[in-house]
Motif scaffolding. Structure first.
Motif, mmCIF file in Angstrom:
data_model
loop_
_atom_site.group_PDB
_atom_site.id
_atom_site.type_symbol
_atom_site.label_atom_id
_atom_site.label_comp_id
_atom_site.label_asym_id
_atom_site.label_seq_id
_atom_site.Cartn_x
_atom_site.Cartn_y
_atom_site.Cartn_z
ATOM 1 N N PHE A 175 0.988 -1.099 -0.016
ATOM 2 C CA PHE A 175 -0.012 0.105 0.119
ATOM 3 C C PHE A 175 1.029 1.519 -0.103
ATOM 4 O O PHE A 175 0.368 2.384 -0.738
ATOM 5 C CB PHE A 175 -0.715 0.085 1.188
ATOM 6 N N ALA A 176 1.920 1.358 0.744
ATOM 7 C CA ALA A 176 2.534 2.572 0.804
ATOM 8 C C ALA A 176 3.333 2.867 -0.329
ATOM 9 O O ALA A 176 3.407 4.069 -0.863
ATOM 10 C CB ALA A 176 3.687 2.348 2.035
ATOM 11 N N ALA B 71 2.552 7.580 -6.605
ATOM 12 C CA ALA B 71 2.088 8.454 -7.622
ATOM 13 C C ALA B 71 2.365 9.782 -7.646
ATOM 14 O O ALA B 71 3.324 10.149 -6.127
ATOM 15 C CB ALA B 71 0.542 8.404 -7.733
ATOM 16 N N ASP B 72 2.137 10.805 -8.234
ATOM 17 C CA ASP B 72 2.640 12.295 -8.093
ATOM 18 C C ASP B 72 1.557 12.700 -6.966
ATOM 19 O O ASP B 72 0.497 12.434 -6.825
ATOM 20 C CB ASP B 72 1.982 12.909 -9.379
ATOM 21 N N HIS C 181 -5.316 10.465 -3.563
ATOM 22 C CA HIS C 181 -6.699 10.280 -2.973
ATOM 23 C C HIS C 181 -6.602 10.369 -1.391
ATOM 24 O O HIS C 181 -5.554 9.872 -0.915
ATOM 25 C CB HIS C 181 -7.543 9.054 -3.504
ATOM 26 N N TYR C 182 -7.520 10.791 -0.706
ATOM 27 C CA TYR C 182 -7.473 10.910 0.601
ATOM 28 C C TYR C 182 -8.596 10.234 1.303
ATOM 29 O O TYR C 182 -9.893 10.109 0.679
ATOM 30 C CB TYR C 182 -7.810 12.313 0.898
ATOM 31 N N VAL C 183 -8.185 9.699 2.383
ATOM 32 C CA VAL C 183 -9.334 8.888 3.100
ATOM 33 C C VAL C 183 -9.288 9.547 4.670
ATOM 34 O O VAL C 183 -8.074 9.434 5.060
ATOM 35 C CB VAL C 183 -8.946 7.394 3.218
ATOM 36 N N ALA D 49 -4.494 8.286 0.814
ATOM 37 C CA ALA D 49 -4.972 7.013 0.952
ATOM 38 C C ALA D 49 -3.765 5.850 1.030
ATOM 39 O O ALA D 49 -4.022 4.914 1.824
ATOM 40 C CB ALA D 49 -5.585 6.553 -0.612
ATOM 41 N N TRP D 50 -2.579 6.027 0.576
ATOM 42 C CA TRP D 50 -1.601 5.220 0.933
ATOM 43 C C TRP D 50 -1.112 5.085 2.028
ATOM 44 O O TRP D 50 -0.769 3.947 2.925
ATOM 45 C CB TRP D 50 -0.108 5.339 0.099
ATOM 46 N N PHE D 51 -1.096 6.254 2.904
ATOM 47 C CA PHE D 51 -1.021 6.106 4.269
ATOM 48 C C PHE D 51 -1.797 5.450 5.307
ATOM 49 O O PHE D 51 -1.627 4.728 6.232
ATOM 50 C CB PHE D 51 -0.532 7.627 5.040
ATOM 51 N N PHE D 52 -3.087 5.951 4.956
ATOM 52 C CA PHE D 52 -4.467 5.299 5.735
ATOM 53 C C PHE D 52 -4.238 3.821 5.341
ATOM 54 O O PHE D 52 -4.625 3.079 6.605
ATOM 55 C CB PHE D 52 -5.802 5.899 5.185
#
Length: 89
Positions: A32-33, A39-40, A45-47, A52-55
């Protein structure tokens, strides 16, 4: 083969289960990370206000691992006595 105490066989099996959990955790985090995080940053995307990658790698990954470790300990680990068995001296 020497007469090996059954506690050592149990501990060996549980150690390998622990190694498997660590490998699963690393693969989850890395996937996931670096999968979503490469990506740039303007395309993230945000969660819940987090990328999103951090979430998925850190926040959700921690929860998944806590549940998974609890389930594995409850289902696969055995309680063994740590004192010497009678007659083993």
């Amino acid at each position: 083969m020497k007469n090996v105490d059954k506690r050592f066989r149990i501990a060996h099996r549980e150690a390998w289960i622990g190694v498997g959990l660590v490998v699963f955790n690393f693969l989850w985090w890395f996937g996931f990370a670096y999968g979503l995080g490469s990506a740039d940053p303007s395309a993230y995307h945000y969660v819940l206000g987090m990328p999103a990658w951090f979430f998925y790698s850190c926040a959700l990954g921690s929860i998944v691992m806590m549940v998974l470790v609890s389930a594995v300990v409850k289902l696969f680990f055995k309680e063994v006595p740590l004192d010497d068995e009678e007659g083993s001296s």
